[in-house]
Scaffold this motif. Structure first.
Motif, PDB file in Angstrom:
ATOM      1  N   PHE A  64     -12.506  10.355   0.617  1.00 43.26           N
ATOM      2  CA  PHE A  64     -11.591   9.829   2.344  1.00 43.26           C
ATOM      3  C   PHE A  64     -11.632  10.028   3.668  1.00 43.26           C
ATOM      4  CE2 PHE A  64      -7.209   9.495   4.245  1.00 43.26           C
ATOM      5  CZ  PHE A  64      -7.227   8.400   4.035  1.00 43.26           C
ATOM      6  N   ASN A  94     -14.191  11.071   4.866  1.00 41.72           N
ATOM      7  CA  ASN A  94     -15.618  10.266   5.252  1.00 41.72           C
ATOM      8  C   ASN A  94     -15.449   8.981   5.490  1.00 41.72           C
ATOM      9  OD1 ASN A  94     -17.650  12.610   4.362  1.00 41.72           O
ATOM     10  ND2 ASN A  94     -18.468  11.133   2.509  1.00 41.72           N
ATOM     11  N   PHE A  95     -14.057   7.775   4.624  1.00 49.25           N
ATOM     12  CA  PHE A  95     -13.907   7.011   5.181  1.00 49.25           C
ATOM     13  C   PHE A  95     -12.691   6.746   7.032  1.00 49.25           C
ATOM     14  CE2 PHE A  95     -10.110   4.435   5.646  1.00 49.25           C
ATOM     15  CZ  PHE A  95     -10.031   2.872   5.685  1.00 49.25           C
ATOM     16  N   ARG A  96     -12.764   8.028   7.227  1.00 49.71           N
ATOM     17  CA  ARG A  96     -11.051   8.495   7.903  1.00 49.71           C
ATOM     18  C   ARG A  96     -12.560   8.444   9.272  1.00 49.71           C
ATOM     19  NH1 ARG A  96      -6.650  12.412   7.396  1.00 49.71           N
ATOM     20  NH2 ARG A  96      -7.995  13.902   7.794  1.00 49.71           N
ATOM     21  N   LYS A 150     -15.324   7.845   9.444  1.00 42.26           N
ATOM     22  CA  LYS A 150     -16.586   7.007   9.833  1.00 42.26           C
ATOM     23  C   LYS A 150     -17.675   7.358  10.098  1.00 42.26           C
ATOM     24  CE  LYS A 150     -13.668   2.851   9.144  1.00 42.26           C
ATOM     25  NZ  LYS A 150     -12.418   4.356   8.710  1.00 42.26           N
ATOM     26  N   GLN A 172     -21.258   4.684   1.720  1.00 42.09           N
ATOM     27  CA  GLN A 172     -20.852   5.289   3.172  1.00 42.09           C
ATOM     28  C   GLN A 172     -22.538   5.621   3.455  1.00 42.09           C
ATOM     29  OE1 GLN A 172     -18.078   8.343   1.575  1.00 42.09           O
ATOM     30  NE2 GLN A 172     -16.375   7.331   1.555  1.00 42.09           N
ATOM     31  N   LEU A 218     -22.289   1.818   5.061  1.00 41.42           N
ATOM     32  CA  LEU A 218     -21.576   1.962   5.464  1.00 41.42           C
ATOM     33  C   LEU A 218     -21.583   1.755   7.244  1.00 41.42           C
ATOM     34  CD1 LEU A 218     -18.516   2.081   2.568  1.00 41.42           C
ATOM     35  CD2 LEU A 218     -19.504   0.302   3.986  1.00 41.42           C
ATOM     36  N   TYR A 219     -21.875   4.223   7.440  1.00 40.18           N
ATOM     37  CA  TYR A 219     -21.607   4.865   8.361  1.00 40.18           C
ATOM     38  C   TYR A 219     -22.935   5.270   8.365  1.00 40.18           C
ATOM     39  CZ  TYR A 219     -16.831   4.086   6.210  1.00 40.18           C
ATOM     40  OH  TYR A 219     -16.217   4.680   5.556  1.00 40.18           O
TER      41      TYR A 219
END
Length: 274
Positions: free
Chosen positions: A172, A174-176, A178, A238, A242-243
């Motif tokens: 989470f 990593n997601f927040r 980015k 991720q 994604l990033y």
């Protein structure tokens, strides 16, 4: 006492087992080295490390007791069959010992290196306390009847629960942010290799013994591999899809980055320092 039916499968079993040991053991070092080079742990989720220490400590208790204790081995065979092999190998014990030491060292790095405003959340601390309190209660319950197999199964259950929970904060974060900057992907690639090798080792033993008791007799080891592989694939996506190449910014001075813990309660937004 159970024995191998095929010498070739026994060799393959050992190869897969020690491959898992090497992969999982080495997987700790990229993060440790990254922390050392940056002199910072910003980007590494502290909840992940704290929960990981409880996870590996519980797994060490399970592996070591089942591998070395004749009383527990006798209870295992009484439950699953006198001809069944013990589902814990020497490489499992060796890995657990190494994992506890390296995770504790990573916590030491968190204590001495630049942390920004990152903290360990109260919920993570609460989860760890609840896990060890539950284990203590189970020890008291097991003592009168010498229910040692049941007791170590409790520790195995704790490590499975911690395995599921520990990855969530980092994923989470990593997601927040980015970004996966500060979190070593080398750790994840090696962890994935270890998970696949661990699952393959269990499969080889089951084929040789013509029995799948090895899986449900050590459900913790099975779930450990499956959960690890699942989250490793998330982290790989991720990092590479994604990033890719996205940085959270130059490593800030102490207090400049506002990276909060990922496990937190809306009623208690403040967290404890490590």
């Amino acid at each position: 006492m159970a024995s191998w039916n095929s010498t070739s499968l026994e060799i393959v079993y050992q190869v897969f087992g020690w491959t898992a040991f090497v992969s999982w053991s080495i997987s700790f070092y990229p993060q440790v080295i990254l922390n050392f080079r940056r002199k910072s742990v910003v980007g590494l989720n502290f909840d992940f490390v704290v929960l990981n220490l409880t996870k590996h400590s519980s797994y060490l208790i399970y592996n070591a007791v089942l591998y070395f204790s004749s009383a527990v081995q006798r209870q295992y065979r009484e439950k699953y069959g006198i001809g069944q092999m013990i589902p814990v190998a020497a490489n499992d014990v060796a890995f657990s010992i190494h994992a506890v030491i390296l995770t504790a060292f990573t916590l030491f790095q968190i204590a001495i290196y630049e942390r920004g405003t990152q903290k360990v959340s109260k919920i993570s601390i609460g989860i760890v306390c609840a896990a060890w309190l539950s284990a203590a209660v189970c020890v008291i319950i097991a003592l009168p009847n010498h229910s040692w197999l049941w007791l170590i199964s409790v520790f195995n259950t704790i490590q499975v629960v911690m395995t599921v929970i520990k990855y969530v904060p980092q994923a989470f974060m990593n997601f927040r942010r980015k970004s996966t900057d500060g979190f070593s992907i080398g750790n994840i690639l090696l962890d994935l290799c270890g998970g696949v090798a661990n699952y393959a080792q269990m499969t080889v033993q089951s084929i040789d013994q013509d029995s799948w008791v090895n899986f449900y007799g050590n459900i913790g080891k099975l779930l450990l591999s499956l959960v690890s592989v699942f989250f490793d694939l998330i982290f790989i996506c991720q990092h590479y899809l994604l990033y890719p190449g996205k940085k959270a910014g130059k490593c800030p001075k102490l207090g400049e980055e506002s990276t909060e813990p990922l496990i937190k309660s809306s009623d208690h937004p403040e967290s404890e320092n490590v």
